[in-house]
Every structure is written in structure tokens, then in C-alpha cells.
Motif scaffolding. Structure first.
Motif, PDB file in Angstrom:
ATOM      1  N   GLY A   1      32.804 -18.051  -5.641  1.00 45.97           N
ATOM      2  CA  GLY A   1      32.525 -16.631  -5.516  1.00 45.97           C
ATOM      3  C   GLY A   1      31.989 -16.208  -4.166  1.00 45.97           C
ATOM      4  O   GLY A   1      31.452 -15.103  -4.037  1.00 45.97           O
TER       5      GLY A   1
ATOM      6  N   LEU B   1      29.638 -10.664  -4.999  1.00 46.28           N
ATOM      7  CA  LEU B   1      28.950  -9.632  -5.780  1.00 46.28           C
ATOM      8  C   LEU B   1      27.777  -9.028  -5.021  1.00 46.28           C
ATOM      9  O   LEU B   1      27.325  -7.932  -5.362  1.00 46.28           O
ATOM     10  CB  LEU B   1      28.476 -10.203  -7.120  1.00 46.28           C
TER      11      LEU B   1
ATOM     12  N   HIS C   1      30.416  -3.690  -7.318  1.00 47.57           N
ATOM     13  CA  HIS C   1      31.268  -3.146  -8.378  1.00 47.57           C
ATOM     14  C   HIS C   1      32.268  -4.175  -8.893  1.00 47.57           C
ATOM     15  O   HIS C   1      32.852  -3.987  -9.966  1.00 47.57           O
ATOM     16  CB  HIS C   1      32.004  -1.894  -7.880  1.00 47.57           C
ATOM     17  N   PHE C   2      32.464  -5.275  -8.150  1.00 46.92           N
ATOM     18  CA  PHE C   2      33.343  -6.334  -8.640  1.00 46.92           C
ATOM     19  C   PHE C   2      32.716  -7.082  -9.820  1.00 46.92           C
ATOM     20  O   PHE C   2      33.357  -7.941 -10.411  1.00 46.92           O
ATOM     21  CB  PHE C   2      33.671  -7.322  -7.520  1.00 46.92           C
ATOM     22  N   GLY C   3      31.480  -6.738 -10.135  1.00 47.36           N
ATOM     23  CA  GLY C   3      30.839  -7.336 -11.304  1.00 47.36           C
ATOM     24  C   GLY C   3      31.128  -6.613 -12.596  1.00 47.36           C
ATOM     25  O   GLY C   3      30.641  -7.021 -13.650  1.00 47.36           O
ATOM     26  N   SER C   4      31.940  -5.546 -12.545  1.00 45.63           N
ATOM     27  CA  SER C   4      32.292  -4.825 -13.769  1.00 45.63           C
ATOM     28  C   SER C   4      33.115  -5.725 -14.687  1.00 45.63           C
ATOM     29  O   SER C   4      33.749  -6.685 -14.236  1.00 45.63           O
ATOM     30  CB  SER C   4      33.106  -3.578 -13.425  1.00 45.63           C
ATOM     31  N   PRO C   5      33.096  -5.463 -15.988  1.00 47.30           N
ATOM     32  CA  PRO C   5      33.867  -6.291 -16.914  1.00 47.30           C
ATOM     33  C   PRO C   5      35.345  -6.398 -16.539  1.00 47.30           C
ATOM     34  O   PRO C   5      35.941  -7.479 -16.649  1.00 47.30           O
ATOM     35  CB  PRO C   5      33.674  -5.580 -18.265  1.00 47.30           C
TER      36      PRO C   5
ATOM     37  N   HIS D   1      36.758  -6.180 -13.530  1.00 47.73           N
ATOM     38  CA  HIS D   1      36.940  -7.038 -12.364  1.00 47.73           C
ATOM     39  C   HIS D   1      36.651  -8.503 -12.707  1.00 47.73           C
ATOM     40  O   HIS D   1      37.345  -9.406 -12.232  1.00 47.73           O
ATOM     41  CB  HIS D   1      36.039  -6.577 -11.225  1.00 47.73           C
ATOM     42  N   ARG D   2      35.630  -8.759 -13.502  1.00 51.07           N
ATOM     43  CA  ARG D   2      35.331 -10.137 -13.893  1.00 51.07           C
ATOM     44  C   ARG D   2      36.504 -10.749 -14.658  1.00 51.07           C
ATOM     45  O   ARG D   2      36.876 -11.910 -14.433  1.00 51.07           O
ATOM     46  CB  ARG D   2      34.054 -10.182 -14.741  1.00 51.07           C
ATOM     47  N   THR D   3      37.075  -9.958 -15.546  1.00 49.55           N
ATOM     48  CA  THR D   3      38.231 -10.443 -16.307  1.00 49.55           C
ATOM     49  C   THR D   3      39.403 -10.725 -15.378  1.00 49.55           C
ATOM     50  O   THR D   3      40.098 -11.751 -15.519  1.00 49.55           O
ATOM     51  CB  THR D   3      38.642  -9.404 -17.365  1.00 49.55           C
TER      52      THR D   3
ATOM     53  N   PHE E   1      39.314 -11.527 -12.141  1.00 48.83           N
ATOM     54  CA  PHE E   1      39.041 -12.728 -11.354  1.00 48.83           C
ATOM     55  C   PHE E   1      39.218 -13.988 -12.195  1.00 48.83           C
ATOM     56  O   PHE E   1      39.730 -15.007 -11.727  1.00 48.83           O
ATOM     57  CB  PHE E   1      37.633 -12.670 -10.766  1.00 48.83           C
ATOM     58  N   ARG E   2      38.788 -13.919 -13.432  1.00 54.12           N
ATOM     59  CA  ARG E   2      38.934 -15.074 -14.318  1.00 54.12           C
ATOM     60  C   ARG E   2      40.410 -15.408 -14.509  1.00 54.12           C
ATOM     61  O   ARG E   2      40.801 -16.589 -14.490  1.00 54.12           O
ATOM     62  CB  ARG E   2      38.256 -14.788 -15.664  1.00 54.12           C
TER      63      ARG E   2
END
Length: 266
Positions: free
Chosen positions: A114, A140, A145-149, A151-153, A155-156
């Protein structure tokens, strides 16, 4: 190949060096003598057939009782292949750097942990954050804002080997919107299995003008539809009035014909 012993006078050694490198080798040798340190040098040599090769040299100086240099004993190895590989790598890195810096899109890269590993001039302009300020930092911290659900999804999914597109996202540091294209980066020559995903490449494209034009086109279509609907309704109203007038006039003529002057009496 095993080393080949060879004894040369200094003039013979210098004569074998490429003319463009002689001054540098001479200065390096003089510095090693003055500092009484081992000699480390890389330069070009010209073979008898005119071929130019790169060699890497390492040697130790010995001195006479008066402190004058007496002998240089060392090893020269052919470094042409390594030099050419390093040169090719530098050219590829320079090409990549120019490509990144001259791209019309914002480009960033994030490793599997990350942390930001690439940050070009365009995305620095988008965020008002220069590369020197953000490289090596957690993404982050730089882009919260890349920590929003969502964006996290995204990236995963990319770290699992899938490419993801996020359309018409709002900028955080400025007005407007962007499309984000997230692509997996692979170790080695990937993406063929079993090469693991080593990070995420983020391509950010400013679509503010595109969305503005699309919104204008939508509003124009709505206005045209309203105008067409108003024209249809106006035409229907005019036709209704015409029919009503025609019926009224026709009925009056009919009554006049049937009853004549009696109509007035009625």
C-alpha cells in the motif's frame, strides 16, 4: 575463462585505453597514488582489431623506499555485457520516466503493502502534491478517500489479478471528476501464472470536460423534447379549436337551412 598473466608498461597500458577515457583513468590513477588506496576503475579499451570493449579494473599499488609508485598489480575483467545491460536498463528507465512525465493522464503505482512507488507530474498537478512529498508513503495518507469501501474492494480485486475501472469519480483536491483505471502489476515477466501481483497501477483521467459536455447534451435533448412536446400540444389545441369552430359553424348553417327564419324566433 581463467585470468591470463600480462605485464605491461604504463605507456602500453594507457595506449590500450580508449582515447576518450584516458584522461579519466589517468586522474583516477593519480588519486589512488596520492591517497595510497586500491585502484578501482572502469573504462573502454580498443582491441587490435578495432573492437571497443568495456573493462573493469581493480589493483593494488606498491611503492619503493622513497615512496614512489613502483608497480600496479591488479585484475582486468571484460565488463562489456554488464555495461551494455546496465545501459539498456538506464535507457528503459529513462524511457519509462519520460513516458510517465509526459502522459496526459495522472499515473501512480502502489506496491502490495500500500505504499506509493510512482507519481507522475499530472497526478501531482491534480493533487497539488509533488512526487518528493508522497513517494514511499502509504497511499491512504496521501489519498484518504481511497479508503472508502468501494476503493478498498477495487484494490482487493486488482491485487487478485483483475483490472478494475471506476467511472466519473469526484476529485478530492479540486473541482471536477475523473475515471480511474486500476491494473495489476506483476513480479517478473507476468502476468502468466504463477507470477504474483506486486502492486497496482492507477491511471487517472480527468473527465470533467467530458461530463460537462455530456450534461449539456442531456439538457439540450430535454429542452428539445420539451419544445417538441409543447409544439405537439399547441398543434392539438389549435386543431381542437378548429374542429370546435367547424362544428359550430356547420351546426348553425344546418339549423338555418332547416328552419329558416323560424330559428330567429326560437
Amino acid at each position: 575463462h581463467p585470468p591470463v598473466p600480462l605485464t605491461l608498461r604504463l605507456a602500453e597500458f594507457m595506449a590500450a585505453i580508449h582515447p576518450a577515457d584516458r584522461a579519466c583513468v589517468h586522474d583516477t590513477l593519480q588519486e589512488a597514488i596520492a591517497q595510497r588506496q586500491p585502484l578501482q576503475v572502469e573504462h573502454r579499451v580498443v582491441w587490435p582489431d578495432g573492437t571497443v570493449r568495456y573493462v573493469a579494473g581493480a589493483g593494488l599499488l606498491s611503492f619503493d623506499p622513497q615512496g614512489e609508485p613502483r608497480r600496479l598489480t591488479g585484475l582486468l575483467r571484460d565488463a562489456t555485457a554488464a555495461h551494455e545491460a546496465a545501459q539498456q536498463l538506464r535507457q528503459e528507465q529513462e524511457f519509462t520516466s519520460r513516458l510517465l512525465e509526459n502522459s496526459v493522464d495522472g499515473i501512480a503505482a502502489v506496491d502490495a503493502a500500500g505504499r506509493l512507488t510512482a507519481w507522475n507530474a499530472r497526478i501531482a498537478d491534480y493533487t497539488s502534491r509533488p512526487a518528493a512529498e508522497v513517494l514511499g508513503r502509504p497511499v491512504l495518507e496521501v489519498l484518504p478517500h481511497f479508503g472508502s469501501p468501494a476503493h478498498r474492494t477495487a484494490f482487493r480485486r486488482v491485487l487478485q489479478g483483475e483490472s478494475v475501472t471506476l467511472l466519473s469519480q469526484p476529485f478530492t483536491f479540486r473541482a471536477g471528476r475523473y475515471d480511474a483505471y486500476l491494473v495489476p502489476l506483476y513480479e517478473g515477466d507476468g502476468p502468466a501464472p504463477p507470477a504474483p501481483v506486486s502492486g497496482v497501477l492507477c491511471i487517472i483521467r480527468d473527465v470533467t470536460e467530458r461530463d460537462r459536455l455530456a450534461e449539456e447534451a442531456t439538457q439540450l435533448r430535454l429542452r428539445q423534447q420539451k419544445e417538441v412536446l409543447a409544439a405537439v400540444l399547441d398543434t392539438q389545441e389549435s386543431e381542437r379549436k378548429r374542429i370546435a369552430e367547424a362544428l359550430h359553424n356547420g351546426l348553425g348553417q344546418l339549423l338555418d337551412t332547416v328552419f329558416g327564419d323560424d330559428v330567429a324566433k326560437i
